[in-house]
Design an enzyme around this catalytic site. Sequence first.
Site, PDB file in Angstrom:
ATOM      1  N   SER A   1      37.199  14.196 -10.172  1.00  0.00           N
ATOM      2  CA  SER A   1      37.947  15.295  -9.570  1.00  0.00           C
ATOM      3  C   SER A   1      37.957  16.420 -10.587  1.00  0.00           C
ATOM      4  O   SER A   1      38.024  16.161 -11.793  1.00  0.00           O
ATOM      5  CB  SER A   1      39.385  14.832  -9.260  1.00  0.00           C
ATOM      6  OG  SER A   1      39.921  15.498  -8.144  1.00  0.00           O
ATOM      7  N   ARG A   2      37.896  17.664 -10.094  1.00  0.00           N
ATOM      8  CA  ARG A   2      37.819  18.789 -11.031  1.00  0.00           C
ATOM      9  C   ARG A   2      39.113  18.930 -11.805  1.00  0.00           C
ATOM     10  O   ARG A   2      39.109  19.257 -12.990  1.00  0.00           O
ATOM     11  CB  ARG A   2      37.529  20.080 -10.255  1.00  0.00           C
ATOM     12  CG  ARG A   2      36.209  20.076  -9.524  1.00  0.00           C
ATOM     13  CD  ARG A   2      36.180  21.159  -8.474  1.00  0.00           C
ATOM     14  NE  ARG A   2      37.356  21.105  -7.607  1.00  0.00           N
ATOM     15  CZ  ARG A   2      37.596  21.950  -6.611  1.00  0.00           C
ATOM     16  NH1 ARG A   2      36.736  22.916  -6.347  1.00  0.00           N
ATOM     17  NH2 ARG A   2      38.685  21.828  -5.883  1.00  0.00           N
TER      18      ARG A   2
ATOM     19  N   LYS B   1      38.093  10.680   6.799  1.00  0.00           N
ATOM     20  CA  LYS B   1      37.793  11.401   8.024  1.00  0.00           C
ATOM     21  C   LYS B   1      38.065  12.881   7.798  1.00  0.00           C
ATOM     22  O   LYS B   1      38.915  13.201   6.969  1.00  0.00           O
ATOM     23  CB  LYS B   1      38.588  10.872   9.219  1.00  0.00           C
ATOM     24  CG  LYS B   1      40.102  10.702   8.999  1.00  0.00           C
ATOM     25  CD  LYS B   1      40.980  11.841   8.622  1.00  0.00           C
ATOM     26  CE  LYS B   1      41.009  13.033   9.529  1.00  0.00           C
ATOM     27  NZ  LYS B   1      42.088  14.002   9.115  1.00  0.00           N
TER      28      LYS B   1
ATOM     29  N   ASP C   1      41.433  18.892  12.239  1.00  0.00           N
ATOM     30  CA  ASP C   1      41.538  17.925  11.132  1.00  0.00           C
ATOM     31  C   ASP C   1      42.525  16.813  11.507  1.00  0.00           C
ATOM     32  O   ASP C   1      42.156  15.643  11.476  1.00  0.00           O
ATOM     33  CB  ASP C   1      41.934  18.622   9.829  1.00  0.00           C
ATOM     34  CG  ASP C   1      42.122  17.620   8.703  1.00  0.00           C
ATOM     35  OD1 ASP C   1      41.151  17.333   7.986  1.00  0.00           O
ATOM     36  OD2 ASP C   1      43.243  17.089   8.565  1.00  0.00           O
TER      37      ASP C   1
HETATM   38  P1  NAP Z   1      43.650  17.957  -0.731  1.00  0.00           P
HETATM   39  O1  NAP Z   1      45.075  17.653  -1.014  1.00  0.00           O
HETATM   40  O2  NAP Z   1      43.193  19.370  -0.752  1.00  0.00           O
HETATM   41  O3  NAP Z   1      42.805  17.069  -1.738  1.00  0.00           O
HETATM   42  C1  NAP Z   1      41.400  17.089  -1.782  1.00  0.00           C
HETATM   43  C2  NAP Z   1      40.977  17.136  -3.243  1.00  0.00           C
HETATM   44  O4  NAP Z   1      39.576  17.220  -3.277  1.00  0.00           O
HETATM   45  C3  NAP Z   1      41.528  18.328  -3.995  1.00  0.00           C
HETATM   46  O5  NAP Z   1      42.745  18.036  -4.610  1.00  0.00           O
HETATM   47  C4  NAP Z   1      40.432  18.643  -4.977  1.00  0.00           C
HETATM   48  O6  NAP Z   1      40.709  18.026  -6.224  1.00  0.00           O
HETATM   49  C5  NAP Z   1      39.179  18.003  -4.405  1.00  0.00           C
HETATM   50  N1  NAP Z   1      38.190  19.002  -3.983  1.00  0.00           N
HETATM   51  C6  NAP Z   1      36.866  18.958  -4.226  1.00  0.00           C
HETATM   52  N2  NAP Z   1      36.252  20.004  -3.695  1.00  0.00           N
HETATM   53  C7  NAP Z   1      37.174  20.750  -3.108  1.00  0.00           C
HETATM   54  C8  NAP Z   1      37.137  21.966  -2.409  1.00  0.00           C
HETATM   55  N3  NAP Z   1      35.991  22.631  -2.195  1.00  0.00           N
HETATM   56  N4  NAP Z   1      38.294  22.465  -1.908  1.00  0.00           N
HETATM   57  C9  NAP Z   1      39.468  21.815  -2.107  1.00  0.00           C
HETATM   58  N5  NAP Z   1      39.550  20.649  -2.778  1.00  0.00           N
HETATM   59  C10 NAP Z   1      38.426  20.114  -3.279  1.00  0.00           C
HETATM   60  O7  NAP Z   1      43.235  17.401   0.717  1.00  0.00           O
HETATM   61  P2  NAP Z   1      43.724  16.043   1.421  1.00  0.00           P
HETATM   62  O8  NAP Z   1      44.887  16.315   2.301  1.00  0.00           O
HETATM   63  O9  NAP Z   1      43.840  14.966   0.417  1.00  0.00           O
HETATM   64  O10 NAP Z   1      42.495  15.808   2.399  1.00  0.00           O
HETATM   65  C11 NAP Z   1      41.265  15.308   1.946  1.00  0.00           C
HETATM   66  C12 NAP Z   1      40.610  14.549   3.075  1.00  0.00           C
HETATM   67  O11 NAP Z   1      41.524  13.513   3.496  1.00  0.00           O
HETATM   68  C13 NAP Z   1      40.356  15.409   4.310  1.00  0.00           C
HETATM   69  O12 NAP Z   1      39.143  15.040   4.906  1.00  0.00           O
HETATM   70  C14 NAP Z   1      41.509  15.073   5.242  1.00  0.00           C
HETATM   71  O13 NAP Z   1      41.170  15.186   6.607  1.00  0.00           O
HETATM   72  C15 NAP Z   1      41.757  13.616   4.890  1.00  0.00           C
HETATM   73  N6  NAP Z   1      43.122  13.162   5.206  1.00  0.00           N
HETATM   74  C16 NAP Z   1      44.225  13.917   4.872  1.00  0.00           C
HETATM   75  C17 NAP Z   1      45.490  13.492   5.265  1.00  0.00           C
HETATM   76  C18 NAP Z   1      46.752  14.287   4.952  1.00  0.00           C
HETATM   77  O14 NAP Z   1      47.825  13.981   5.502  1.00  0.00           O
HETATM   78  N7  NAP Z   1      46.731  15.302   4.096  1.00  0.00           N
HETATM   79  C19 NAP Z   1      45.638  12.310   5.974  1.00  0.00           C
HETATM   80  C20 NAP Z   1      44.518  11.532   6.243  1.00  0.00           C
HETATM   81  C21 NAP Z   1      43.271  11.986   5.862  1.00  0.00           C
HETATM   82  P3  NAP Z   1      40.182  18.715  -7.582  1.00  0.00           P
HETATM   83  O15 NAP Z   1      40.692  20.117  -7.576  1.00  0.00           O
HETATM   84  O16 NAP Z   1      40.755  17.863  -8.651  1.00  0.00           O
HETATM   85  O17 NAP Z   1      38.681  18.651  -7.508  1.00  0.00           O
END
Ligand code: NAP
Length: 307
Positions: free
Chosen positions: A36-37, A90, A168
Amino acid sequence: MDRIRIGLVGIGKIARDQHLPALNQGGDFDLAATASRNGRVDGVEAHETVDALIAARPDIAAISLCTPPAGRFEQAMAAIAAGRHVMLEKPPAATVSEAEALAEAARAKGVTLFATWHSREAAEVDAARGWLADKAIRAVRIMWREDIRQWHPGQDWILAPGGFGVFDPGINALSIATRILPDPLVVLSAELAIPENRACPIAATIAMRCGTAPVAVDFDFLQTGDQTWDIEVDTDAGTLYLRNGGSRLELPGAEPMQGPNAEYPRLYARFAELIRNGESDVDLRPLRLVADAFLTGQPTPAPAFEF
Ligand code: NAP
């Protein structure tokens, strides 16, 4: 069988909320490193990129990707090319063609690809499927309305191109619907409300059919207060109500059923089973329905949105 060393990629909300607790429950996997970045997990070897993790740790057999869908394709391809088994959050990719290319690459390399749909693992989804199997479906209503600010705080990517917008969470409903309904779903038309300062819908309605039954879909990202993740199915034997994202089932003449949440432990158990059996599980029907909604969708302007 031996335990499986796994690398976790994209340490954000879902990695922390669900993947880490599931991996810490002591199933088949040992968390060996992260990529992770910015995100880190205390006490776990950290890399900034998937490529760095792969190069440093040839002993890590499996990689679980929790990054946003746009950009995940390159990460998954790199892991597959390096002979690692891959589990995808997903939606499995930003496009259908990316997801299909990943499935083909995994097949050619002889590794497992698991495109997960966590909502299908909700407690009462299997029971709903079983009850509907011999019923005549008359009409279906899918209502998935949640507060983007609560569940996706500050996630600008979700409203950017490839972020899916309200689809999403909505794709979770479609993953359940494609699991429990006995006939294929077909998209007829859609309306997509797109904020003037964003690329993806913040609300959507879709008209679909299941066999001859009408299916009305209502997705909204701006619901405050009570959250709604419900599917209602009218049948020749009465109406089924599958509520709370698949965790509560109400059937005609029966007490409501409500099981515990074990979605992510079940996903990791299934990933281990697939690896052991040398199989993949890539069901792209929910992603195709989203693509069809975008293909048929009538865009309508919506007010600018800020988190
Ligand atoms: P998030 O909080 O934004 O986390 C994703 C992580 O991926 C970021 O913290 C970031 O970490 C990394 N990353 C790498 N490339 C990125 C980019 N271009 N833009 C943003 N982040 C990037 O998102 P999330 O809610 O965990 O969702 C991630 C996946 O899980 C999605 O496909 C979503 O549909 C799924 N999901 C989410 C939930 C929910 O409730 N939020 C539930 C089920 C599934 P670094 O900055 O450290 O690289």
